[in-house]
Design a protein around this motif. Sequence first.
Motif, PDB file in Angstrom:
ATOM      1  N   ASN A  96       0.841  -1.186   0.000  1.00  0.00           N
ATOM      2  CA  ASN A  96       0.000   0.000   0.000  1.00  0.00           C
ATOM      3  C   ASN A  96       0.884   1.247   0.000  1.00  0.00           C
ATOM      4  O   ASN A  96       1.591   1.518   0.969  1.00  0.00           O
ATOM      5  N   ASP A  97       0.836   2.019  -1.077  1.00  0.00           N
ATOM      6  CA  ASP A  97       1.719   3.170  -1.229  1.00  0.00           C
ATOM      7  C   ASP A  97       1.480   4.279  -0.204  1.00  0.00           C
ATOM      8  O   ASP A  97       2.342   5.148  -0.020  1.00  0.00           O
ATOM      9  N   ILE A  98       0.330   4.282   0.439  1.00  0.00           N
ATOM     10  CA  ILE A  98       0.002   5.366   1.360  1.00  0.00           C
ATOM     11  C   ILE A  98       0.517   5.119   2.766  1.00  0.00           C
ATOM     12  O   ILE A  98       0.550   6.036   3.599  1.00  0.00           O
ATOM     13  N   ILE A  99       0.972   3.914   3.051  1.00  0.00           N
ATOM     14  CA  ILE A  99       1.401   3.577   4.417  1.00  0.00           C
ATOM     15  C   ILE A  99       2.549   4.468   4.915  1.00  0.00           C
ATOM     16  O   ILE A  99       2.513   4.922   6.070  1.00  0.00           O
ATOM     17  N   PRO A 100       3.587   4.747   4.119  1.00  0.00           N
ATOM     18  CA  PRO A 100       4.649   5.625   4.640  1.00  0.00           C
ATOM     19  C   PRO A 100       4.126   6.995   5.067  1.00  0.00           C
ATOM     20  O   PRO A 100       4.513   7.509   6.130  1.00  0.00           O
ATOM     21  N   ALA A 101       3.264   7.597   4.245  1.00  0.00           N
ATOM     22  CA  ALA A 101       2.735   8.921   4.579  1.00  0.00           C
ATOM     23  C   ALA A 101       1.862   8.873   5.818  1.00  0.00           C
ATOM     24  O   ALA A 101       1.923   9.759   6.677  1.00  0.00           O
ATOM     25  N   LEU A 102       1.020   7.847   5.932  1.00  0.00           N
ATOM     26  CA  LEU A 102       0.183   7.706   7.122  1.00  0.00           C
ATOM     27  C   LEU A 102       1.040   7.511   8.376  1.00  0.00           C
ATOM     28  O   LEU A 102       0.769   8.100   9.431  1.00  0.00           O
ATOM     29  N   THR A 103       2.075   6.707   8.249  1.00  0.00           N
ATOM     30  CA  THR A 103       2.949   6.457   9.399  1.00  0.00           C
ATOM     31  C   THR A 103       3.629   7.737   9.855  1.00  0.00           C
ATOM     32  O   THR A 103       3.647   8.063  11.052  1.00  0.00           O
ATOM     33  N   ALA A 104       4.194   8.490   8.906  1.00  0.00           N
ATOM     34  CA  ALA A 104       4.886   9.732   9.257  1.00  0.00           C
ATOM     35  C   ALA A 104       3.935  10.723   9.924  1.00  0.00           C
ATOM     36  O   ALA A 104       4.303  11.408  10.881  1.00  0.00           O
ATOM     37  N   SER A 105       2.701  10.813   9.416  1.00  0.00           N
ATOM     38  CA  SER A 105       1.740  11.750   9.988  1.00  0.00           C
ATOM     39  C   SER A 105       1.268  11.310  11.367  1.00  0.00           C
ATOM     40  O   SER A 105       0.921  12.142  12.203  1.00  0.00           O
ATOM     41  N   MET A 106       1.248  10.010  11.636  1.00  0.00           N
ATOM     42  CA  MET A 106       0.826   9.510  12.940  1.00  0.00           C
ATOM     43  C   MET A 106       1.840   9.838  14.036  1.00  0.00           C
ATOM     44  O   MET A 106       1.507   9.847  15.227  1.00  0.00           O
ATOM     45  N   LEU A 107       3.080  10.124  13.659  1.00  0.00           N
ATOM     46  CA  LEU A 107       4.110  10.368  14.671  1.00  0.00           C
ATOM     47  C   LEU A 107       3.790  11.581  15.529  1.00  0.00           C
ATOM     48  O   LEU A 107       4.166  11.641  16.705  1.00  0.00           O
ATOM     49  N   SER A 108       3.106  12.585  14.946  1.00  0.00           N
ATOM     50  CA  SER A 108       2.796  13.806  15.695  1.00  0.00           C
ATOM     51  C   SER A 108       1.517  13.681  16.506  1.00  0.00           C
ATOM     52  O   SER A 108       1.080  14.646  17.138  1.00  0.00           O
ATOM     53  N   LYS A 109       0.903  12.484  16.507  1.00  0.00           N
ATOM     54  CA  LYS A 109      -0.371  12.292  17.201  1.00  0.00           C
ATOM     55  C   LYS A 109      -0.195  11.731  18.611  1.00  0.00           C
ATOM     56  O   LYS A 109      -1.123  11.136  19.166  1.00  0.00           O
ATOM     57  N   GLY A 110       0.984  11.928  19.163  1.00  0.00           N
ATOM     58  CA  GLY A 110       1.229  11.477  20.525  1.00  0.00           C
ATOM     59  C   GLY A 110       2.246  10.366  20.597  1.00  0.00           C
ATOM     60  O   GLY A 110       2.446   9.613  19.649  1.00  0.00           O
ATOM     61  N   THR A 111       2.901  10.279  21.748  1.00  0.00           N
ATOM     62  CA  THR A 111       3.884   9.227  21.984  1.00  0.00           C
ATOM     63  C   THR A 111       3.474   8.448  23.238  1.00  0.00           C
ATOM     64  O   THR A 111       2.527   8.817  23.941  1.00  0.00           O
ATOM     65  N   THR A 112       4.223   7.397  23.517  1.00  0.00           N
ATOM     66  CA  THR A 112       3.915   6.614  24.717  1.00  0.00           C
ATOM     67  C   THR A 112       4.284   7.380  25.989  1.00  0.00           C
ATOM     68  O   THR A 112       3.880   6.989  27.086  1.00  0.00           O
ATOM     69  N   THR A 159       7.357   7.305  -0.927  1.00  0.00           N
ATOM     70  CA  THR A 159       7.582   5.861  -0.922  1.00  0.00           C
ATOM     71  C   THR A 159       9.074   5.535  -1.015  1.00  0.00           C
ATOM     72  O   THR A 159       9.451   4.362  -1.020  1.00  0.00           O
ATOM     73  N   PHE A 160       9.913   6.565  -1.080  1.00  0.00           N
ATOM     74  CA  PHE A 160      11.357   6.357  -1.192  1.00  0.00           C
ATOM     75  C   PHE A 160      12.096   6.571   0.128  1.00  0.00           C
ATOM     76  O   PHE A 160      13.082   5.916   0.409  1.00  0.00           O
ATOM     77  N   LYS A 161      11.626   7.536   0.928  1.00  0.00           N
ATOM     78  CA  LYS A 161      12.364   7.845   2.149  1.00  0.00           C
ATOM     79  C   LYS A 161      11.508   8.639   3.126  1.00  0.00           C
ATOM     80  O   LYS A 161      10.471   9.207   2.768  1.00  0.00           O
ATOM     81  N   ILE A 162      11.973   8.663   4.376  1.00  0.00           N
ATOM     82  CA  ILE A 162      11.406   9.511   5.416  1.00  0.00           C
ATOM     83  C   ILE A 162      12.250  10.783   5.447  1.00  0.00           C
ATOM     84  O   ILE A 162      13.474  10.730   5.540  1.00  0.00           O
ATOM     85  N   ASN A 163      11.608  11.931   5.356  1.00  0.00           N
ATOM     86  CA  ASN A 163      12.309  13.215   5.429  1.00  0.00           C
ATOM     87  C   ASN A 163      12.074  13.842   6.798  1.00  0.00           C
ATOM     88  O   ASN A 163      10.941  13.869   7.287  1.00  0.00           O
ATOM     89  N   ILE A 164      13.125  14.351   7.394  1.00  0.00           N
ATOM     90  CA  ILE A 164      13.069  14.927   8.740  1.00  0.00           C
ATOM     91  C   ILE A 164      13.765  16.282   8.711  1.00  0.00           C
ATOM     92  O   ILE A 164      14.817  16.428   8.077  1.00  0.00           O
ATOM     93  N   GLY A 165      13.203  17.263   9.386  1.00  0.00           N
ATOM     94  CA  GLY A 165      13.863  18.558   9.432  1.00  0.00           C
ATOM     95  C   GLY A 165      13.347  19.421  10.558  1.00  0.00           C
ATOM     96  O   GLY A 165      12.192  19.333  10.954  1.00  0.00           O
ATOM     97  N   PHE A 166      14.220  20.271  11.097  1.00  0.00           N
ATOM     98  CA  PHE A 166      13.802  21.285  12.064  1.00  0.00           C
ATOM     99  C   PHE A 166      14.894  22.342  12.179  1.00  0.00           C
ATOM    100  O   PHE A 166      16.043  22.136  11.773  1.00  0.00           O
TER     101      PHE A 166
END
Length: 930
Positions: free
Chosen positions: A550-566, A590-597
């Motif tokens: 499923n091509d959308i899984i990476p984007a969904l996963t990255a967006s879920m990260l800001s929805k709280g942590t344990t 679908t190629f990579k996770i991009n991170i920046g701040f």
Amino acid sequence: MKKYIFLGYCSLAFCTLISAQNTSINFKKIKELGGIEEYLYLPNGMSVLLLQDNASPVATVQIVYRVGSKHEVLGNTGSTHLLEHLMFKGTPTFNKKNGNTITDVLQNTGAQLNATTWYDRTNYYETLPSDKIELALQIEADRMRNSLLAKEDKDAEMTVVRNEFERGENDPNSLLDKEIWASAYIAHPYHHSTIGWKSDIENAPIEVLKNFYNTYYWPDNATLTIIGDFRKENVFKLIEKYFGKITKAPNAMPQPYTEEPQQYGPRKITVSKPGELGVINKAYKIPGALNEDLPALNILAEIISSGASSILNKTFVDTQMGIYAYANATNFKEVGLFTIGVGFATTSKHEDIDAKISEVVAKIQKDGVTQDEVNRIVAKISAQTILARDGSGVIASELNEAIASGDWTDYVLGVERLKKVTPADVLRVANKYLVEDQSTTGYFIPKQFGSQNQNSAQAGNFMLENGPFYYRHPENDYFHSESSPAVSSSPKNTFEENNALETKIERSASAFKREKVSGIDVVSVKTSAKDFVTVAASISLGNYASETKNDIIPALTASMLSKGTTLNDKFKFSEKLQKLGVTLNVNASTFKINIGFKCLKKDLDQVIALLAEELRNPLFDAKEFENLKQQFIGNTQQSLNDPGERGDIALSQAIYPKTNPNYSLSVEDNIENIKKATLDEVKAFHKKYFGTASMRLVIVGDTDGANLNASLKKSFKNWNGGVTEKLKFEEASKSNSKTEVVTIPEKPSAELYIGQFTGLKRADADYIPFYIGNYTLGAGFAGRLMQTVRDNDGLTYNISSGLGGNIETGGYWFVNASFNPNLFQKGLDATMVQVDKWVKEGITATELENKKTNLIGSFKVGMSTTNGMARTILNFIERGLEPNYIEQYPNDIQKATLQQVNDAIKKYVKLDKMIIIKSGSLDKDGNPLK
């Protein structure tokens, strides 16, 4: 980056001493604040602002005229903006006939340049190598009083501006915003948008524009700003040389005096056009930027809309009533609007959303806000104010708006005004201004036109950041991969003329440090940035893009990260970041996770800890996941009515087979993928692909004492996972020519895409020669396409060519332009004339040399910001190169020969293999819809 002193330069302190002793008597110092010195040039009354920073050999020259669309009257709306366009058409010194247009001359130094028009001001700017400051000053002085303003140029540019107007009409939010302002202000000239009414754009006589120019374009109505690497005494001499001959305005400049009358009740407007989401924008009248109540209104807007814990997010997004929500207080000079907006699926009713917004306002007016909320927002804005001062161009842009508001010192003192705001102030302004009788409410009601199931939009790259949803184009590693300019071009300039800039970049390489820290490939670069750092990082997804998943899984996963942590729920986590003024950008293709701040140096340890917490310990709450899926669906649907998105997808589908990772899915396929995605899939994806195995991190800025390594070791200790596998894929091949039409009703601007598969990879020997060849055809104002199809023929606002595709796969070449549907065929024909000539004849030796200096100069200008350097170095190491390729890249550009460039163009672009996509209000034959 160490501060190096070159022959002919002196230390900042010594230069200041010399300047103080030798300042021309024609320059009267008015004040100095925050390192910015204000002078009045006595011979003609021009204001001058100087901010000296000799750490990087780059400078920004900007001139702001205190004239905007509010100075227009009925019949000549849009004149300020149309005149801004004509100011690039030349002077007796710089013009097309002489072969040295303003854009050519500047872009060939590597300058980033443009101009903007707004309600209160018009500005022109160029960020360029500091040894070219004189050129910038010469051009700005020349066009202040010597612009040609020829009727034939106006006639051609009118259709360009009209297309810009039409492009805005394609967007529901832009269209609704225009209608709201026209209804909210019935008398004040903010009533009409800056671009003007369409009939005025089409019919404005050249005499009207000349009169406008001769009325307002004078030095005593302007502020000249110079920021960056210069010597003050030298700048004074240059100002004398070029502006000294220009007198004050011969007559008083008329100023608008119309005041908005009292509003006696709420106003409502409705816009109904094709679309997928409903929108409500509720706007309340507020005073101008320097009013004592504006700081409290700005803080109120932030409190109710910024972050996961904001009232708008909790009220609309978390409950699935809305897809996104926002609030904003304008900061115009005279009057403005406080707006609250919500975008929502058609399953919700406009009246219900409207009523809920009123409930939100009533609750604020009753309960007010807390001291902690005020403190959090003030801390956030205080940090972001420092973080935003990254490069002379950004500072110039911020100063531009402060000048427009009536007092440049607000750029320096604005945060101090915010710090004085109390919760009582916020409660008071909420009750004073958020009054129903002073409101204007706009409804955008989307029309539905069936399923529209052909060539629908793709999911691509998604990013959810504290509120509104941002749709990103699919990852494009090819185009401008070496930090090319947003806009650039210029005259006869040799590679050797950039030696000072080259020297500083070469010497800065000694500041590169590369090492493995807790399994992460870390590159650290010390620059002249003060008190802050920028971090860019990525995690490879290996072969995920080619696997049947499923091509959308990476984007969904990255967006879920800001929805709280344990460790912290999403509200606490968001508030911690807000107090630091930091946004953690984590998104995925679908190629990579991009991170920046970007963060203050003193806060780096806290931010690294929060980043590690988000990456390592996401909460993955089931309710949040279902809510996120609904947001993805709603926003993906919007692309159905976007000619640009639809055309881009159709081109991708025509070039690549479905098995190739560059193939773009339709909206229907993506919505189906979103619907069937499960939280278990997200968790499994996170477990496999998130980790340090392929993680690369670049930190740039004030790194001394930042203790990055210690922070990484502490926060990323024992974090395993990730993949090192390479991307595998089915190679595409050059397809036969074809023409396809994507029909979208009621869109006044249509999109053209022309392209074909090249198979070029970034590491190929032919890549740089072909890149230079393409740059000559369609990059920036000085590209052939802009100079002919736009400037000569006046057929489009924007036309460009580029290279697309992931860096590891065979890429493609494309042209993109927008045209009025009635001019579409004419625009296509004009474009193909230039493409045909480019392929058959190649480029000239002069063009090659100009583009080399353009690319090399713009690359170096891009390295003057921490973000530009961090992203560029990350791009290099992702490709397996060393950070010091920064030094080699200009040499690789310089080595390309004319034969190599022209051979590459003929080799990779075949005139009989063109794929043509027409997207917009066109019928199946490509003719305008009735």
